[in-house]
Design an enzyme around this catalytic site. Structure first.
Site, mmCIF file in Angstrom:
data_model
loop_
_atom_site.group_PDB
_atom_site.id
_atom_site.type_symbol
_atom_site.label_atom_id
_atom_site.label_comp_id
_atom_site.label_asym_id
_atom_site.label_seq_id
_atom_site.Cartn_x
_atom_site.Cartn_y
_atom_site.Cartn_z
ATOM 1 C CE LYS A 16 0.135 1.415 4.351
ATOM 2 N NZ LYS A 16 1.569 2.218 5.068
ATOM 3 N N PRO A 102 10.270 -4.253 0.012
ATOM 4 C CG PRO A 102 10.337 -2.290 -1.507
ATOM 5 C CD PRO A 102 9.370 -3.536 -0.345
ATOM 6 N N GLY A 106 7.074 1.420 5.172
ATOM 7 C CA GLY A 106 5.700 2.265 5.022
ATOM 8 C C GLY A 106 4.778 1.917 3.909
ATOM 9 C CG LEU A 107 6.350 0.393 0.865
ATOM 10 C CD1 LEU A 107 7.081 -0.315 -0.150
ATOM 11 C CD2 LEU A 107 5.180 1.261 -0.398
ATOM 12 N N GLY A 110 4.251 -6.216 5.723
ATOM 13 C CA GLY A 110 4.014 -7.390 6.734
ATOM 14 C C GLY A 110 2.701 -7.397 7.410
ATOM 15 C CB SER A 111 0.095 -4.926 7.561
ATOM 16 O OG SER A 111 0.912 -4.478 8.579
ATOM 17 C CB SER A 112 -0.224 -6.669 2.644
ATOM 18 O OG SER A 112 -0.727 -6.900 1.486
ATOM 19 C CG ASP A 144 -0.627 0.092 8.497
ATOM 20 O OD1 ASP A 144 -1.133 0.824 8.940
ATOM 21 O OD2 ASP A 144 0.214 0.232 7.555
#
Ligand code: C5P
Length: 303
Positions: A16, A102, A106-107, A110-112, A144
């Site tokens: 994201k 990466p 901030g992408l 891990g949450s995804s 997130d």
């Protein structure tokens, strides 16, 4: 013709970006209320899930030697939390996680991954959890994570878990540039130095208005983390400037960094810009519609 059911599930877990991120106030629980728009983009980690019948939950990681494979791994924690919530300790799972997004960038990688494991395990274990149980488990795993159960483009408030879908398909092509700097999220919140109240901007209005006037992006979409983080990592404002030099309509940090992204008018402009950042990890990406974590296989549904 319906495909044969298989006993494994393959999921794609998207990254994201934050289209604006405002830190409004510090809360008594130590978290911060934020105002942001999460947008899923088509850069993915891959996840393969297989059920086990001995109650064990295992995880193997490819593409990221430093990532923990035990209970510190958010994918394992997602599966354990789901199993605990439904109260069946016999449910087991083998997780193969192939990292491409990466980490600590901030992408939301891990949450995804965690959200994808939740969705996949629900299907593979043949569960029908009550109402908002997946959302509650997701919120317990990280601020997130709930977003990634839905994907697409979503307006998020509270600590990032109160979600309202945004019915907007932005035409821009995204260039992601990650210089490999790790910015710990708690430190980034501290660096914002939030003492009082900050009024929430109307991010959705700015995004909508940008189709008529692209300058609305630059004036209406900001990331409050930049002011706290940039002085400590001068490479980041330099990348922002270079993205603008390369023709970005908006150049911004995603989340608490360190990925910088640019929004470009079309693929040609984006690909040309990405070529200027070859010394870093880069990707040219498009926004994804909701329901973007593609699922293949599955014992429950036979999809
Ligand atoms: O929820 P998550 O585990 O991703 O948050 C990591 C840390 O980031 C929290 O412990 C907190 O210090 C900070 N945080 C915050 N306000 C938020 C989200 C995260 O202060 N809305």
């Amino acid at each position: 013709m319906k495909p044969e059911p298989t006993n494994e599930i393959f999921l794609r877990a998207p990254a994201k970006i934050n289209l604006g991120l405002e830190v409004l106030r510090r809360r008594p629980d130590g978290y911060h209320d934020i105002n942001t728009v999460f947008a899923a983009v088509d850069v993915f980690d891959d996840i393969l899930l297989r059920p086990r019948h001995d109650g064990r939950i295992t995880c193997m990681v490819e593409g990221s030697p430093d990532l923990e494979e035990g209970e510190g791994n958010l994918c394992v924690r997602a599966a354990l939390a789901l199993r605990r919530a439904v109260g069946d300790e016999t449910l087991g799972l083998d997780i193969l996680l192939i990292k491409r997004i990466p980490m600590g960038a901030g992408l939301g990688g891990g949450s995804s991954d965690a959200a994808a494991v939740l969705r996949g395990a629900i299907e593979l274990w043949g569960l029908a959890p009550d109402g908002d149980l997946p959302d509650r488990i997701a919120a317990g795993l990280g601020s997130d994570v709930p977003f990634f159960l839905y994907g697409g483009m979503v307006h998020a408030t509270s600590r990032g878990e109160l979600l309202t879908p945004v019915d907007l398909m932005l035409p821009y092509v995204v260039v992601l540039v990650n210089p490999g700097i790790h910015v710990p999220t708690p430190w980034a919140y501290h660096a914002v130095g939030c003492t009082g109240e900050r009024a929430a901007g109307d991010l959705i209005a700015a995004l909508r208005h940008s189709s008529i006037d692209p300058a609305a992006l630059r004036s209406g979409i900001t990331n409050d983390f930049e002011e706290g983080v940039f002085p400590h990592h001068p490479l980041l404002p330099e990348l922002k400037e270079r993205l603008y030099d390369a023709g970005a309509l908006l150049a911004l940090m995603s989340g608490s960094g360190s990925t910088m992204y640019g929004l470009f008018a079309d693929h040609h402009a984006a690909a040309g810009a990405a070529g200027r950042f070859r010394e870093h990890w880069t990707a040219v990406a498009r926004f994804l519609p909701p329901g973007d974590a593609l699922v293949f296989g599955g014992a429950g549904s036979g999809r």
